[in-house]
Design a protein around this motif. Sequence first.
Motif, PDB file in Angstrom:
ATOM      1  N   CYS A  37       0.813  -1.224   0.000  1.00  0.00           N
ATOM      2  CA  CYS A  37       0.000   0.000   0.000  1.00  0.00           C
ATOM      3  C   CYS A  37       0.829   1.248   0.000  1.00  0.00           C
ATOM      4  O   CYS A  37       0.391   2.314  -0.364  1.00  0.00           O
ATOM      5  CB  CYS A  37      -0.873   0.028   1.251  1.00  0.00           C
ATOM      6  SG  CYS A  37       0.058  -0.040   2.803  1.00  0.00           S
ATOM      7  N   CYS A  38       2.115   1.144   0.520  1.00  0.00           N
ATOM      8  CA  CYS A  38       2.625   2.345   1.192  1.00  0.00           C
ATOM      9  C   CYS A  38       4.073   2.668   0.878  1.00  0.00           C
ATOM     10  O   CYS A  38       4.807   3.101   1.738  1.00  0.00           O
ATOM     11  CB  CYS A  38       2.414   2.185   2.689  1.00  0.00           C
ATOM     12  SG  CYS A  38       0.678   1.927   3.121  1.00  0.00           S
TER      13      CYS A  38
ATOM     14  N   ARG B 294      12.023  -1.013   7.202  1.00  0.00           N
ATOM     15  CA  ARG B 294      12.274  -0.351   8.490  1.00  0.00           C
ATOM     16  C   ARG B 294      13.506  -0.878   9.221  1.00  0.00           C
ATOM     17  O   ARG B 294      13.660  -0.629  10.412  1.00  0.00           O
ATOM     18  CB  ARG B 294      11.008  -0.376   9.364  1.00  0.00           C
ATOM     19  CG  ARG B 294       9.919   0.415   8.710  1.00  0.00           C
ATOM     20  CD  ARG B 294       8.657   0.634   9.509  1.00  0.00           C
ATOM     21  NE  ARG B 294       7.627   0.939   8.530  1.00  0.00           N
ATOM     22  CZ  ARG B 294       6.860   0.036   7.937  1.00  0.00           C
ATOM     23  NH1 ARG B 294       6.918  -1.232   8.296  1.00  0.00           N
ATOM     24  NH2 ARG B 294       6.016   0.384   6.987  1.00  0.00           N
TER      25      ARG B 294
ATOM     26  N   THR C  85       7.694  -4.941   4.990  1.00  0.00           N
ATOM     27  CA  THR C  85       8.303  -3.618   5.128  1.00  0.00           C
ATOM     28  C   THR C  85       8.963  -3.460   6.508  1.00  0.00           C
ATOM     29  O   THR C  85       9.820  -2.606   6.689  1.00  0.00           O
ATOM     30  CB  THR C  85       7.249  -2.497   4.966  1.00  0.00           C
ATOM     31  OG1 THR C  85       6.223  -2.702   5.954  1.00  0.00           O
ATOM     32  CG2 THR C  85       6.634  -2.517   3.568  1.00  0.00           C
TER      33      THR C  85
ATOM     34  N   GLY D  56      -0.053  -6.149   3.870  1.00  0.00           N
ATOM     35  CA  GLY D  56      -0.943  -6.520   2.777  1.00  0.00           C
ATOM     36  C   GLY D  56      -2.427  -6.335   3.010  1.00  0.00           C
ATOM     37  O   GLY D  56      -3.224  -6.589   2.114  1.00  0.00           O
TER      38      GLY D  56
ATOM     39  N   THR E  71      -2.642  -7.802   9.700  1.00  0.00           N
ATOM     40  CA  THR E  71      -1.233  -8.021   9.357  1.00  0.00           C
ATOM     41  C   THR E  71      -0.300  -7.400  10.399  1.00  0.00           C
ATOM     42  O   THR E  71      -0.587  -6.335  10.949  1.00  0.00           O
ATOM     43  CB  THR E  71      -0.933  -7.425   7.975  1.00  0.00           C
ATOM     44  OG1 THR E  71      -1.642  -6.197   7.850  1.00  0.00           O
ATOM     45  CG2 THR E  71      -1.376  -8.373   6.873  1.00  0.00           C
TER      46      THR E  71
ATOM     47  N   ASN F 133      -5.209  -3.537  10.661  1.00  0.00           N
ATOM     48  CA  ASN F 133      -6.616  -3.277  10.385  1.00  0.00           C
ATOM     49  C   ASN F 133      -7.311  -4.502   9.792  1.00  0.00           C
ATOM     50  O   ASN F 133      -6.667  -5.454   9.355  1.00  0.00           O
ATOM     51  CB  ASN F 133      -6.731  -2.111   9.402  1.00  0.00           C
ATOM     52  CG  ASN F 133      -5.863  -2.314   8.162  1.00  0.00           C
ATOM     53  OD1 ASN F 133      -4.687  -1.995   8.201  1.00  0.00           O
ATOM     54  ND2 ASN F 133      -6.417  -2.876   7.106  1.00  0.00           N
TER      55      ASN F 133
ATOM     56  N   THR G 125      -4.843   0.526  12.800  1.00  0.00           N
ATOM     57  CA  THR G 125      -3.891  -0.522  13.139  1.00  0.00           C
ATOM     58  C   THR G 125      -3.299  -0.301  14.527  1.00  0.00           C
ATOM     59  O   THR G 125      -3.240   0.820  15.032  1.00  0.00           O
ATOM     60  CB  THR G 125      -2.714  -0.548  12.154  1.00  0.00           C
ATOM     61  OG1 THR G 125      -1.898   0.584  12.427  1.00  0.00           O
ATOM     62  CG2 THR G 125      -3.179  -0.500  10.722  1.00  0.00           C
TER      63      THR G 125
ATOM     64  N   TRP H 199       3.852   4.573  11.803  1.00  0.00           N
ATOM     65  CA  TRP H 199       4.967   3.692  12.195  1.00  0.00           C
ATOM     66  C   TRP H 199       6.152   4.462  12.758  1.00  0.00           C
ATOM     67  O   TRP H 199       7.038   3.857  13.371  1.00  0.00           O
ATOM     68  CB  TRP H 199       5.433   2.857  10.983  1.00  0.00           C
ATOM     69  CG  TRP H 199       5.874   3.760   9.884  1.00  0.00           C
ATOM     70  CD1 TRP H 199       5.101   4.240   8.874  1.00  0.00           C
ATOM     71  CD2 TRP H 199       7.158   4.382   9.750  1.00  0.00           C
ATOM     72  NE1 TRP H 199       5.822   5.133   8.119  1.00  0.00           N
ATOM     73  CE2 TRP H 199       7.089   5.221   8.633  1.00  0.00           C
ATOM     74  CE3 TRP H 199       8.359   4.306  10.472  1.00  0.00           C
ATOM     75  CZ2 TRP H 199       8.179   5.987   8.213  1.00  0.00           C
ATOM     76  CZ3 TRP H 199       9.439   5.074  10.056  1.00  0.00           C
ATOM     77  CH2 TRP H 199       9.340   5.898   8.926  1.00  0.00           C
TER      78      TRP H 199
ATOM     79  N   TRP I  41       3.283  13.847   8.767  1.00  0.00           N
ATOM     80  CA  TRP I  41       4.255  12.884   8.229  1.00  0.00           C
ATOM     81  C   TRP I  41       5.689  13.311   8.526  1.00  0.00           C
ATOM     82  O   TRP I  41       6.530  13.453   7.640  1.00  0.00           O
ATOM     83  CB  TRP I  41       4.017  12.681   6.722  1.00  0.00           C
ATOM     84  CG  TRP I  41       4.377  11.305   6.276  1.00  0.00           C
ATOM     85  CD1 TRP I  41       5.398  10.956   5.417  1.00  0.00           C
ATOM     86  CD2 TRP I  41       3.745  10.073   6.642  1.00  0.00           C
ATOM     87  NE1 TRP I  41       5.439   9.586   5.247  1.00  0.00           N
ATOM     88  CE2 TRP I  41       4.432   9.032   5.983  1.00  0.00           C
ATOM     89  CE3 TRP I  41       2.670   9.755   7.491  1.00  0.00           C
ATOM     90  CZ2 TRP I  41       4.061   7.689   6.149  1.00  0.00           C
ATOM     91  CZ3 TRP I  41       2.317   8.421   7.637  1.00  0.00           C
ATOM     92  CH2 TRP I  41       3.014   7.420   6.957  1.00  0.00           C
TER      93      TRP I  41
ATOM     94  N   GLY J 231       7.051   6.692   2.077  1.00  0.00           N
ATOM     95  CA  GLY J 231       6.027   6.078   2.916  1.00  0.00           C
ATOM     96  C   GLY J 231       4.670   6.455   2.357  1.00  0.00           C
ATOM     97  O   GLY J 231       4.563   7.152   1.337  1.00  0.00           O
TER      98      GLY J 231
END
Length: 679
Positions: A120-121, A126, A171, A187, A247, A267, A314, A398, A482, A546
């Motif tokens: 998605c992102c 990390r 990730t 995912g 996830t 989520n 999440t 995150w 962000w 991100g």
Amino acid sequence: QSPAKGSPEHIKAVTSAVDGALIKANTATSQDWPTIGLDYAETRFSKLNQINADNVKKLGLAWSYPLESSRGVEATPVVVDGIMYQTASWSVVHAIDARTGKQLWTFDPKVDREKGYKGCCDVVNRGVALWKGKVYFGAYDGRLFALDAATGKVVWEKDTIASKEHSYTITGAPRVFNGKVVIGNGGAEFGARGYVTAYDAETGNQAWRWFTVPGDPSKPFEDESMAAAAKTWDPAGKYWINGGGGTVWDTITFDPDLNLVYIGTGNGSPWNQKIRSPSGGDNLYLSSIVALNADTGKYAWHYQETPGDHWDYTATQPMILADINIDGAPRKVILHAPKNGFFFVIDRTNGKFISAKNFVDVNWATGYDANGRPIEIKEARSDEAYDSIPGPAGAHNWHPMSFNPQTGLVYIPAQGVPTNLTPEKTFKHNAVEPGKFASATGWNIGFMLNATPPKNPAFGRLVAWDPVKQKEAWRVEHVAPWNGGTLTTAGNLVFQGTADGRFVAYNATTGEKLWESPTGSGVVAAASTYMLDGKQYVSIAVGWGGVIGQWIRATELQSPGTVYTFAIDGKAPLPAFVKYQTEGLLKGVKYDPKDIPEGTAIYVAACAACHSVPGVDNGGNIRNLGYVAAESITNLKDIVFNGPFRDRGMPDFTGKLKEEDIPKLQAFIQGTADAIRPK
Ligand SMILES: O=C(O)c1cc(C(=O)O)c2c(n1)C(=O)C(=O)c1cc(C(=O)O)[nH]c1-2
Ligand SMILES: [Ca+2]
């Protein structure tokens, strides 16, 4: 005679010594930064104080290192005895001499650049885990690697993907303890069933796996925890087809005192609970902290932060383990600030709720009752369009927070990314296609293409939070959401990089800004600090990206990924910064306005995930098509088919789009640019 610093023999000797005892011993001294979160407690609090609130203004660049990447960089530098490990976009690992910034080796797992759309992102990573001479990391395509720390050669590699039917990625950073390496997957925006897997650190053989949500209830459950969880889901939603979600795409935390592994789960899949589990239910173990036995992976306890997730709330955000006094008694707790906007204090011996308080404004719950259940606001589950606060990007994503036991404060990179959620009328299970964002949400998402833009303002904020009083101590407002993760030190400092391209030091007690350096690009990662030859260094990896950084930016600079390392009286020159290339608002592409409606539908399905809405912002680390040269759109056919820009992550749409789709896309892209052009 000892081997030369930075030689393979030296690296081998240094990294072979990294194990649980070293990580614990280092916790007392903070000489090194041996795991991404510094220690098992993930405090990101360094005991070093050579750099402190009095002298931080003398901080200067010691060296910089080019990561040769143009997408998001999210990893914290891991450092032992002068050897630094850092990951860049596309899961490329760099070993760097932490004294000089010289490259020791790099390793590219060669993730197929056409598969960027599977997550998605952004194609982020990390960071690494170090253990007994090996470097562990997950590649974006789901492979887990063990590399020889001295040479970067592959020792073993393992495909961690449980089912190729779903769109899994990695990730997050692996967690290593007691000879086991644990990793989860991303995912759940595309349909996925969450799980974590432990592998033998030496051989790569699987030790255990724990699924976070139940599978098809007509088949046997993997264990009792799944049978119990299935009772909280409505089978009418056929959730297992879409995986259910949950996830474990970021935090995995090890507690050596209790021999537990804490995971934060994601989520639901789809997000919209009315599709996923129509009659409701808690949908365990979504959006939860779950404790597993570290040896066996057996479920020990859980605390669910967002029962019946409906908003992509999440609980994967990094956790901090702390021993703090609450009401006069010492408690072993987990400190957690998940997406849903509440700050949680949880008893980690049994998962019991202690307290929760919102650290930003929220509109989905008014608070938590004594049993740790949210008191929901009814409209948040209405069938109408809803501006959820926080939005799916979370009040905290995150970007790691840090906890300074001297000030008693937690430093949270908090934010607001307003987003409108309108129920999707035409949801299809597992409709994953290149470029189709969040095919498993069940919402039309207001920051994408949707008639209902959100009304609430965006913000980015550094919040210093007292976890005992559950109260803000101070805050710094940033220019945009962000911003980077935080580092705090015994020098009474907090370091944070910002979306607008600065690396800043604040007084940890007051929030007063003490120093800053430009970074040539927006910062999302967190910094680390270490001591070498009696001198303290602070390192930050910079690379804008991100999930939000794919689409927007807050500085006109967008330099490639770089590690910056600072020291007192550092005198190295900053590298030349690169300006973001924009051709101005798109002009001159011929089109038939009648093609716009169909073009819109094709664009939403194939392009919006990465390229966002033309003209919305002039772009993040993926070009916004409203701000490219007219030739790029006139020649769209040559870019869309046969994959000329595959190596940059642009998939080949041959067989997925038709030639007659091209004029429709051109109509939508140019038509949108024309519609927003100031008259
Ligand atoms: O549900 C998932 O599986 C999943 C995975 C990831 C990921 O792997 O990066 C993110 C998210 N969700 C997510 O919701 C999210 O906001 C997010 C931000 C980022 C990022 O790296 O900037 N990743 C992810
Ligand atoms: Ca998600």
